[in-house]
Write a protein that holds these residues in place. Structure first.
Motif, PDB file in Angstrom:
ATOM      1  N   CYS A 234      49.228  35.153  31.404  1.00  0.00           N
ATOM      2  CA  CYS A 234      48.890  35.600  32.734  1.00  0.00           C
ATOM      3  C   CYS A 234      50.119  35.419  33.364  1.00  0.00           C
ATOM      4  O   CYS A 234      50.246  35.829  34.441  1.00  0.00           O
ATOM      5  CB  CYS A 234      47.527  34.218  33.489  1.00  0.00           C
ATOM      6  N   ARG A 235      50.836  34.141  33.688  1.00  0.00           N
ATOM      7  CA  ARG A 235      52.059  33.804  34.586  1.00  0.00           C
ATOM      8  C   ARG A 235      52.953  35.046  34.588  1.00  0.00           C
ATOM      9  O   ARG A 235      52.971  35.767  36.207  1.00  0.00           O
ATOM     10  CB  ARG A 235      53.106  32.736  33.756  1.00  0.00           C
ATOM     11  N   ARG A 236      53.574  35.754  33.423  1.00  0.00           N
ATOM     12  CA  ARG A 236      54.170  36.633  33.587  1.00  0.00           C
ATOM     13  C   ARG A 236      53.068  38.056  33.668  1.00  0.00           C
ATOM     14  O   ARG A 236      54.150  38.875  34.456  1.00  0.00           O
ATOM     15  CB  ARG A 236      54.853  36.988  31.926  1.00  0.00           C
ATOM     16  N   LEU A 237      52.064  38.329  33.778  1.00  0.00           N
ATOM     17  CA  LEU A 237      51.578  38.893  33.783  1.00  0.00           C
ATOM     18  C   LEU A 237      51.672  39.300  35.905  1.00  0.00           C
ATOM     19  O   LEU A 237      51.834  40.313  36.907  1.00  0.00           O
ATOM     20  CB  LEU A 237      50.249  39.537  33.940  1.00  0.00           C
ATOM     21  N   LEU A 238      51.013  38.060  36.667  1.00  0.00           N
ATOM     22  CA  LEU A 238      50.884  37.805  38.129  1.00  0.00           C
ATOM     23  C   LEU A 238      52.548  38.157  38.422  1.00  0.00           C
ATOM     24  O   LEU A 238      52.544  38.753  38.993  1.00  0.00           O
ATOM     25  CB  LEU A 238      51.255  36.147  38.300  1.00  0.00           C
ATOM     26  N   ARG A 239      53.122  37.568  37.791  1.00  0.00           N
ATOM     27  CA  ARG A 239      55.077  37.815  38.103  1.00  0.00           C
ATOM     28  C   ARG A 239      55.498  39.130  38.103  1.00  0.00           C
ATOM     29  O   ARG A 239      55.806  39.463  39.105  1.00  0.00           O
ATOM     30  CB  ARG A 239      56.145  37.031  37.293  1.00  0.00           C
ATOM     31  N   ALA A 240      54.788  39.781  37.194  1.00  0.00           N
ATOM     32  CA  ALA A 240      54.902  41.502  37.406  1.00  0.00           C
ATOM     33  C   ALA A 240      54.104  42.258  37.975  1.00  0.00           C
ATOM     34  O   ALA A 240      54.434  43.603  38.573  1.00  0.00           O
ATOM     35  CB  ALA A 240      55.245  41.913  35.715  1.00  0.00           C
ATOM     36  N   GLY A 241      53.109  41.046  39.431  1.00  0.00           N
ATOM     37  CA  GLY A 241      52.549  42.117  40.150  1.00  0.00           C
ATOM     38  C   GLY A 241      50.811  42.778  39.976  1.00  0.00           C
ATOM     39  O   GLY A 241      50.527  43.249  40.149  1.00  0.00           O
ATOM     40  N   VAL A 242      51.063  41.926  38.395  1.00  0.00           N
ATOM     41  CA  VAL A 242      49.091  42.325  38.217  1.00  0.00           C
ATOM     42  C   VAL A 242      48.248  41.189  38.152  1.00  0.00           C
ATOM     43  O   VAL A 242      48.731  40.712  37.884  1.00  0.00           O
ATOM     44  CB  VAL A 242      49.070  43.408  36.127  1.00  0.00           C
ATOM     45  N   GLY A 243      47.559  41.820  39.092  1.00  0.00           N
ATOM     46  CA  GLY A 243      46.204  40.535  39.261  1.00  0.00           C
ATOM     47  C   GLY A 243      45.288  40.839  38.467  1.00  0.00           C
ATOM     48  O   GLY A 243      45.446  41.060  37.447  1.00  0.00           O
ATOM     49  N   ILE A 244      44.648  39.134  38.321  1.00  0.00           N
ATOM     50  CA  ILE A 244      44.208  39.249  37.101  1.00  0.00           C
ATOM     51  C   ILE A 244      42.851  38.494  37.367  1.00  0.00           C
ATOM     52  O   ILE A 244      42.208  37.700  38.309  1.00  0.00           O
ATOM     53  CB  ILE A 244      44.684  38.332  35.801  1.00  0.00           C
ATOM     54  N   ILE A 245      41.659  39.066  36.610  1.00  0.00           N
ATOM     55  CA  ILE A 245      40.154  38.487  37.258  1.00  0.00           C
ATOM     56  C   ILE A 245      39.592  38.406  35.583  1.00  0.00           C
ATOM     57  O   ILE A 245      40.130  38.611  34.885  1.00  0.00           O
ATOM     58  CB  ILE A 245      39.168  39.832  38.055  1.00  0.00           C
ATOM     59  N   ASN A 246      38.987  37.375  35.847  1.00  0.00           N
ATOM     60  CA  ASN A 246      38.377  37.100  34.056  1.00  0.00           C
ATOM     61  C   ASN A 246      36.695  37.611  34.360  1.00  0.00           C
ATOM     62  O   ASN A 246      36.050  37.187  35.325  1.00  0.00           O
ATOM     63  CB  ASN A 246      38.448  35.807  34.356  1.00  0.00           C
ATOM     64  N   GLN A 247      35.962  37.965  33.094  1.00  0.00           N
ATOM     65  CA  GLN A 247      34.534  38.208  32.995  1.00  0.00           C
ATOM     66  C   GLN A 247      33.871  37.369  31.888  1.00  0.00           C
ATOM     67  O   GLN A 247      34.893  37.176  31.273  1.00  0.00           O
ATOM     68  CB  GLN A 247      34.645  39.240  32.624  1.00  0.00           C
TER      69      GLN A 247
END
Ligand SMILES: *Cc1c(COP(=O)(O)O)cnc(C)c1O
Length: 365
Positions: A234-247
């Motif tokens: 998740c840290r890498r995704l966020l750093r790359a600019g991807v927002g993350i939500i969870n279902q």
């Protein structure tokens, strides 16, 4: 094979995925007796899991929340329940093959039937083992549809797990979507952060985040699934600019109490993930034993309200059968519009189709 969850990169995890009850039973050292009672369900709905995900389980605990999500349960086929394999009528809401459109501004693409883990509560159990693959013909037809329907602002990549598509195919697809001007948002639904977080290498995350408006909707159901590995992904995704939500899916015997949902919500916030939906289980054939009842969900939300950050509280929702769409449920009272002194009050509700309707105590609509 080592049971260590640190073992290997994502290719290793994928190559060593455990398909079938015998392989999974060996890995977890389950008893013959236990395997025997699961066999018929395993034949109907073949189990599949990554070594990483299985390593999060405690095989000696019969109520283990990880095992309940991956091990076939006799109840999956025993239930005398006339449930539909496709209760959300996704097939009916499909304008062209591989596209599901239920809302004017969003279109969902079913890119593959493949997954890294077969979740026992899967909404699309009907597609397991089917060879649904995104090929050139399907892609051209789908893109033609997306280009012509200019009110589509968001495209949701789903499956199966769209992030199991070959990287080159996925990259092409994302670039092609990027060229459609009216599509401002791409949301990717993937369980890989939970079941194969090794997939999120720096390169891969950069590819996913190459344009603004990229979101990843992931699927954590239990705090045990929040590990160093998933946190790093998740840290890498966020750093790359991807927002993350969870279902999260509300699952009996896995997460159907306020304490677990609270711990999950707070744990997700800590790694930068917003709890988005908490779904009541859909009436999908083979999943009845996971259903909790709607009241359970409402009770959980009301227990969390005021006790934990609103950021940690997902929206409790039901995806209505027959393609009725998602409805959000809240234990709280609706907005009250006071009437004339001594008169009746009005309540304001937002309907599924977006219209605001008022409901009066005096019976006015
Ligand atoms: C769930 C779903 C969406 C997305 O709904 P949101 O409320 O925006 O998360 C879009 N299309 C289909 C067909 C869906 O099932």
């Amino acid at each position: 094979m080592s049971k260590s969850k640190d073992c290997g990169d994502w290719q290793w995890q994928w190559r060593h995925r455990l398909a079938g009850l015998t392989a999974i039973g060996d890995f977890l050292a389950l008893s013959e007796e236990d395997l025997a009672r699961r066999r018929a369900a395993a034949e109907r709905y073949p189990p599949l899991a990554t070594p990483y995900y299985l390593s999060l389980a405690n095989p000696t605990d019969t109520a283990d929340p990880i095992l309940r999500q991956v091990l076939p349960d006799p109840a999956e086929i025993e239930a005398r329940w006339t449930a539909d394999p496709d209760p959300l009528a996704e097939q009916a809401d499909s304008p062209v093959p591989g596209v599901v459109r239920r809302y004017p501004d969003r279109a969902l693409l079913l890119l593959t039937a493949r997954c890294a883990v077969h979740c026992r509560h899967c909404l699309r159990k009907r597609n397991w083992g089917r060879r649904i693959e995104w090929n050139h013909g399907a892609a051209d037809q789908a893109f033609d549809y997306l280009e012509k329907n200019r009110e589509i602002r968001e495209v949701i990549l789903s499956g199966g797990d769209p992030l199991l598509l070959e990287q080159e195919k996925l990259q092409n697809l994302l670039e092609r979507l990027g060229r459609i001007e009216h599509v401002a948002v791409v949301r990717i639904g993937s369980r890989l952060p939970t079941v194969m977080p090794q997939r999120f290498t720096e390169d891969f995350c950069e590819m996913l985040g190459a344009r603004p408006g990229r979101w990843l909707a992931t699927h954590f159901n239990h705090p045990r699934e929040l590990t160093d590995e998933s946190g790093l992904a998740c840290r890498r995704l966020l750093r790359a600019g991807v927002g993350i939500i969870n279902q999260t899916v509300l699952l009996k015997g896995v997460n159907d109490n306020a304490e677990i949902i609270r711990e999950l919500g707070l744990g997700l916030l800590r790694i930068g993930v917003k709890p988005y939906y908490l779904f009541h289980g859909d009436p999908v054939a083979g999943t009845r034993h996971f259903r909790t009842g709607v009241r359970r969900g409402l009770q959980i939300i009301s227990e969390l309200r005021g006790r934990v950050s609103g950021l940690a509280i997902p929206t409790f929702a039901i995806d209505l059968p027959g393609g009725g769409g998602k409805v959000a449920l809240t234990p709280e009272t609706p907005v009250v519009i006071p009437g004339q002194p001594g008169g009746d009050e009005d309540f304001l509700f937002s309907r599924l189709d977006g219209e605001v309707c008022s409901y009066g105590d005096d019976g006015s609509g």
